[in-house]
Design an enzyme around this catalytic site. Sequence first.
Site, PDB file in Angstrom:
ATOM      1  N   PHE A 364      -1.642   6.500  -0.277  1.00 19.85           N
ATOM      2  CA  PHE A 364      -2.477   6.148   0.875  1.00 19.85           C
ATOM      3  C   PHE A 364      -1.779   5.005   1.593  1.00 19.85           C
ATOM      4  O   PHE A 364      -1.596   3.922   1.028  1.00 19.85           O
ATOM      5  CB  PHE A 364      -3.874   5.703   0.441  1.00 19.85           C
ATOM      6  N   GLU A 365      -1.389   5.254   2.823  1.00 20.51           N
ATOM      7  CA  GLU A 365      -0.823   4.208   3.672  1.00 20.51           C
ATOM      8  C   GLU A 365      -1.277   4.471   5.105  1.00 20.51           C
ATOM      9  O   GLU A 365      -1.281   5.613   5.560  1.00 20.51           O
ATOM     10  CB  GLU A 365       0.708   4.231   3.659  1.00 20.51           C
ATOM     11  N   ILE A 366      -1.655   3.430   5.787  1.00 16.29           N
ATOM     12  CA  ILE A 366      -1.845   3.481   7.235  1.00 16.29           C
ATOM     13  C   ILE A 366      -0.936   2.383   7.788  1.00 16.29           C
ATOM     14  O   ILE A 366      -1.144   1.204   7.496  1.00 16.29           O
ATOM     15  CB  ILE A 366      -3.303   3.234   7.655  1.00 16.29           C
TER      16      ILE A 366
END
Length: 530
Positions: A364-366
């Site tokens: 999960f990366e933004i």
Amino acid sequence: MVLTSKRSSMIRFSFKRFLRRYCNYKKLISFLLLIILGQYFYPYFSNNDADSLPPLYSTQNLSTDSQHPFYEGCVDTKEYIEDKSYRKMNATFVMLTRNEELRDVLYTMNSIESHFNQWFQYPYVFLNDVPFTEEFQNKTKEMTKAKVEFGLINELDWNFPPYVKESPLFKEAMYDQGDRGIMYGPMESYHKMCRFYSGMFYKHPLMKQYEWYWRIEPDVDFYCDISYDPFLEMHIAGKKYGFTILIPEIYWSVPNLFRYTQSFIQKNVGMKLGSVWKLLTYNLNIMKTDDEEIKDWVHLDKDLDPKLREKIMLDLYKEGKLKGTGHEEEALDIAINKAQSKKPLFEDKFNNEEYNLCHFWSNFEIAKISVFDNDIYNAYFKYLEENEGFWKERWGDAPVHSLGLALTLDFEDLHYFRDIGYRHSILKHCPKNSIMQSNKDFPYQENDVKYRRKGLSSLYDKGTDYGIGCRCKCPRSFIDVEDAAYPCMDIWFELAHEMHFETNFDGEYHPSIDVKERENKIRSQILAEL
């Protein structure tokens, strides 16, 4: 705060030694259970002195001026989007996947569409090393009204160079990692995936058209509604990288990653590290002193006073000031123990620093694509590639991303999406609902009839005073990884609340303890006791 800086420093090295000794594939299940249950890493699940223990992180409001959710609870999404100041960002979801994972891909899409994208309709980029089937393309397009693109990874980006693949050392490395029980060590495809995500994904032509990305994986759950636009809010707040889970890496997957990272820094004279470096490393040079013995023996503040007392007692014995005081035997015991003791050895100490193994769980990366697509990070990846750790060892993209980000980013550039409930594999993060948010104030309103909620699906967890989530529905029985990811979350919250013992950082660590001053103080105390 659950742990003070002092308490963290007292036990951090025993944790690192635990990971080095026990974390291999054969003991993976036990290791993960320990993270989940917190029985080893997190002392607050034991029954000892339970009444005196501080509350768990997940039961506290830990927001600060610089680190806080963009919104606590829900907002009116329709009103949010229709506001004249709202603008959709140049952003996309990205997923590296295979045709045979279609079922899990659709599961993830259903979750993210239901909880977020049915309102905001950001596009998807799917990447694969073989062409996607018509079935894969058609069924993923049916899940969303947003644009969906399918990219093929070229051979050079996906596979290791021929001179590596054809080398006997390559097969030997795969076999050796499997034989030593390193998680995913013998899986060539996993090494390729880590290498691709470490330094290739953001260069794919489909990704080059975007400024922001949100990485997702097959078989992922989102537990809360995200009623605002994370891309826009990060842009407004000046944030560059967002995460949901911060955990320690398995030691034997990256035994030399920090060595090569330090070597890269040394070769790039004048590079100024970002303050994210404090989140991922320990400073082993904390004292201002010319005493070589103290430098060799002491690396933690907690060890300094006992060592200084020993030194002072021996000095007083030599000066004859202990005669008739009853402390002569203590001084002799100190001398004997000193003669029999060995200097502490830090196997992973480089430039008086040590990697604490913490990393952002990169599934999960933004983030802004530019945090990777820049001269420093690209050179860093190239250097790691040249030193062959992506196959000789099992370097994951998560620790590579984390250490690479620390080369340039400051703590203020990060954002912890604490309000986003997320599960991948067996690790889960799910916040409590905000008491400010209620179904009456901000009822769920689907933008697509396929995501209509009825019955149990329309019931959410009860709000709490310290809650921050929006229409969260957490698993009934689970321990939030936020409460179990010792010591990483402790360090994060210490930095967020400015409680970290490394208060100043200008790109490098500096000794902060005046040993002579401390020694004079202890000497005066001892003389007063005699």
